[in-house]
Design an enzyme around this catalytic site. Structure first.
Site, short mmCIF file in Angstrom:
data_model
loop_
_atom_site.label_atom_id
_atom_site.label_comp_id
_atom_site.label_asym_id
_atom_site.label_seq_id
_atom_site.Cartn_x
_atom_site.Cartn_y
_atom_site.Cartn_z
N GLU A 253 0.89 -1.18 0.00
CA GLU A 253 0.00 0.00 0.00
C GLU A 253 0.91 1.22 0.00
O GLU A 253 1.53 1.52 1.02
CB GLU A 253 -0.90 0.00 1.25
CG GLU A 253 -1.80 -1.22 1.39
CD GLU A 253 -2.98 -1.18 0.43
OE1 GLU A 253 -3.21 -0.13 -0.21
OE2 GLU A 253 -3.67 -2.21 0.31
N CYS A 287 -2.39 8.86 2.90
CA CYS A 287 -2.12 8.45 1.52
C CYS A 287 -3.28 8.85 0.62
O CYS A 287 -3.10 9.11 -0.56
CB CYS A 287 -1.89 6.95 1.47
SG CYS A 287 -3.20 6.02 2.27
P1 NAD Z 1 8.59 4.72 4.44
O1 NAD Z 1 8.55 3.96 3.17
O2 NAD Z 1 9.73 5.64 4.66
O3 NAD Z 1 8.60 3.73 5.70
C1 NAD Z 1 7.60 2.77 5.88
C2 NAD Z 1 8.12 1.66 6.77
O4 NAD Z 1 9.13 0.94 6.07
C3 NAD Z 1 8.76 2.15 8.06
O5 NAD Z 1 8.39 1.27 9.09
C4 NAD Z 1 10.25 2.03 7.76
O6 NAD Z 1 11.06 1.86 8.91
C5 NAD Z 1 10.27 0.79 6.91
N1 NAD Z 1 11.46 0.64 6.07
C6 NAD Z 1 12.31 1.61 5.64
N2 NAD Z 1 13.27 1.06 4.87
C7 NAD Z 1 13.02 -0.25 4.80
C8 NAD Z 1 13.64 -1.35 4.15
N3 NAD Z 1 14.73 -1.18 3.39
N4 NAD Z 1 13.10 -2.58 4.29
C9 NAD Z 1 11.98 -2.77 5.02
N5 NAD Z 1 11.34 -1.77 5.67
C10 NAD Z 1 11.86 -0.53 5.56
O7 NAD Z 1 7.20 5.48 4.55
P2 NAD Z 1 6.74 6.52 5.67
O8 NAD Z 1 7.51 7.78 5.44
O9 NAD Z 1 6.77 5.88 6.99
O10 NAD Z 1 5.20 6.75 5.27
C11 NAD Z 1 4.78 7.67 4.34
C12 NAD Z 1 4.43 7.00 3.03
O11 NAD Z 1 3.46 5.97 3.27
C13 NAD Z 1 3.76 7.94 2.05
O12 NAD Z 1 4.28 7.72 0.77
C14 NAD Z 1 2.30 7.51 2.09
O13 NAD Z 1 1.57 7.80 0.94
C15 NAD Z 1 2.43 6.06 2.31
N6 NAD Z 1 1.18 5.52 2.85
C16 NAD Z 1 0.42 4.71 2.08
C17 NAD Z 1 -0.80 4.22 2.55
C18 NAD Z 1 -1.68 3.32 1.71
O14 NAD Z 1 -2.58 2.71 2.27
N7 NAD Z 1 -1.49 3.24 0.41
C19 NAD Z 1 -1.21 4.56 3.83
C20 NAD Z 1 -0.41 5.39 4.59
C21 NAD Z 1 0.79 5.86 4.10
#
Ligand code: NAD
Length: 523
Positions: A253, A287
């Site tokens: 997502e 999002c």
């Molecule tokens: P992010 O991608 O930076 O981090 C998300 C998660 O991934 C965190 O827990 C982070 O620690 C982890 N992570 C980071 N690097 C990783 C790796 N190499 N391997 C595995 N896990 C790793 O996102 P964010 O800044 O926390 O959230 C914001 C983003 O989330 C925005 O782009 C937003 O649109 C999206 N989002 C999407 C939805 C949806 O339902 N489509 C909902 C909410 C947020």
């Protein structure tokens, strides 16, 4: 480990205040930047240990059946009901949300527990399939849903509970064990709920949390049997690549750049109120936030004036338990830089910043609720995910141009159409390339109908949450056939082959698959 320091380091960065520098990180209050707590980073070997432990407990959890699992989940629901104020306090503290937004987290969990406990058994019940070949009808054929032993969830910071445990409830109902790696910015409320699950409720050892950043998340991908990831497109791709090494299925997502279309016959008051709420709920850190609005020329000025008035009247601040503000802080300080860049880029390219448009002075991470008029697609604010309290508005000639602009994006998560007649709105909605679209309404309704699948097209993701698919994805299907009557020692099609047998088979296949009597009989 409590710490009172207000060092303006970034949340999620390794803390250098601890002896084990590099192996801990600070969780801060976005409202003022002060540290709430330092946490140890769970290294890959610890992640493997946690997954192995819940994996060992999973068979008993699965064997306890829907009724057994429901009992524990309902206890958790009741615990949340009894502790909702404390849960909301904690969400507010680590996320900077206003009270009303923080309260959404517990509301969602309460509803989701009841929803999945009731619907799950129906959607995961054995399905009988009638063999389409008449000669096989003496077999009973069925689809059985079997849970992945361990589901891993990796979640972002914008909804610390909804997108972590909230997404994991169907996994637990299905019979999976669950390990969650919350965002390093907002792990504390989830940790408290998991503590309650283990210590206050004494529930089975099938739910746990691992903390850290990318390495911890990567290790969880390696160890889990299924991964539900919510976060940025960039990290989603990294997760998918990593999962390829172990052929672990993923549901992603990802980000969005959701459009709203306003036609000239729309109820402009409702549309402007919706744009303000849909764009600024949770300080725009959703999002599915409305990030760009396309308004038909004849009503553009009137719509913009209404939106400006609405947004200018909003109160921003840390409102504690008072429900006296609409817009909170930015949860991630990294995000404030992106928001500022998008607004400055729009300003330089000739857009009008009607209200807001600045980072607030003082401690904490605050960006003013902002309306940008006369935006266009040369500007980052209309093309890239802003993920902050900013709404870009663009004038369009007609509804066709609005749809074209709405679809002019690599994302495809959600959208909204505001039109005079709902049927006309629906016709436009069907042309928007996105996973969820609302007519004369917002994503908040769409997301609350848990029977509706929610997922992204294009770069917004792969897979869905909610709906039947939202629980079946945590299962593998096992297709089972069982004879209805005692079978012979040997089936007709088994060895040995002979010209006579193969001749009969050919005639049979002709009889079944040709159309028209003469053709079936080969005449
Ligand atoms: P992010 O991608 O930076 O981090 C998300 C998660 O991934 C965190 O827990 C982070 O620690 C982890 N992570 C980071 N690097 C990783 C790796 N190499 N391997 C595995 N896990 C790793 O996102 P964010 O800044 O926390 O959230 C914001 C983003 O989330 C925005 O782009 C937003 O649109 C999206 N989002 C999407 C939805 C949806 O339902 N489509 C909902 C909410 C947020």
């Amino acid at each position: 480990m409590e710490s009172a320091t207000a060092k303006p380091a970034r949340v999620g960065e390794p803390s250098d205040t601890s002896e084990a520098a590099g192996h801990t990180f600070d969780v801060r209050r976005p409202a003022d930047g002060s540290v709430i707590r330092s946490l140890a980073v769970d290294q890959p070997d610890r992640v493997a240990e946690v997954v192995a432990r819940v994996r060992a407990a999973q068979p008993e959890w699965e064997a306890s059946g829907f009724a057994g699992r429901r009992r524990w989940l309902e206890s958790l629901r009741d615990w949340i009901l009894d502790h909702q104020d404390e849960v909301d306090d904690r969400v507010q503290e680590e996320s900077g949300k206003v009270r009303a937004d923080a309260a959404l987290e517990a509301f969602y969990l309460l509803d989701a527990i009841n929803f999945w406990c009731e619907r799950g058994p129906r959607w995961l019940a054995d399905e009988t399939v009638t063999p389409h070949v008449p000669l096989l009808r003496h077999r009973r054929a069925k689809i059985v849903y079997r849970p992945y032993p361990v589901a891993g969830i990796i979640s972002p910071w914008n909804f610390p509970l909804i997108l972590s445990l909230g997404d994991g409830i169907p996994a637990l109902v299905a019979g999976c064990a669950l390990v969650i790696k919350p965002s390093e910015f907002t792990p504390l409320t989830l940790m408290e709920l998991v503590r309650a699950w283990k210590e206050d409720l004494g529930a089975p050892d099938v739910l746990d949390v691992v903390n850290g950043m990318g390495d911890t998340g990567g290790a969880l991908v390696d160890e889990s049997d299924f991964i539900q990831f919510t976060g940025s497109e960039r990290t989603g791709k990294v997760v998918m690549k990593r999962a390829a090494d172990t052929l672990t299925p993923v549901s992603l997502e990802l980000g969005g750049k959701d459009p709203m279309i306003v036609t000239k016959d729309a109820d402009l008051d409702r549309a402007a109120n919706a744009a303000a709420f849909g764009g600024l709920l949770n300080a725009g850190q959703i999002c599915l936030s409305i990030e760009r609005v396309y308004v038909e020329e004849p009503v553009y000025d009137e719509f913009v004036a209404k939106l400006q008035r609405n947004v200018a009247s909003l109160r921003q601040g840390a409102d504690g338990r008072t429900y006296s503000a609409e817009v909170g802080a930015m949860t991630s300080p990294n995000q404030i830089a992106i928001v500022s860049e998008h607004v400055e880029d729009a300003r330089e390219r000739g857009a009008r910043i009607l209200t807001g448009g600045r980072r607030k002075e003082g401690p904490g991470d605050w960006y003013e609720p902002t309306v940008i008029a006369d935006a266009d697609h040369s500007m980052r604010v209309m093309r890239e995910e802003t993920f902050g309290p900013v709404i870009g508005v663009m004038k369009v000639r007609d509804a066709d141009e609005a749809v074209r602009m709405a679809n002019d994006t690599t994302y495809g998560l959600g959208g909204a159409v505001f039109a005079g007649e709902a049927a006309a709105g629906e016709r436009l909605a069907r042309r928007v390339e996105a996973g969820t679209v609302s007519v004369n309404d917002l994503f908040t309704t769409n997301y609350s109908v848990l029977g509706l699948p929610m997922g992204g097209w294009k770069s917004s993701g792969i897979g869905y949450r909610h709906g039947a698919v939202g629980i079946r994805k945590f299962c593998r299907t096992e297709s089972i056939t069982v004879p209805r009557i005692r079978p012979p020692k040997r089936e007709f099609l088994w060895f040995p082959y002979s010209p006579r047998k193969r001749g009969i088979v050919r005639r049979l296949y002709r009889l079944l698959n040709a159309r028209g009597i003469r053709n079936r009989l080969g005449l």
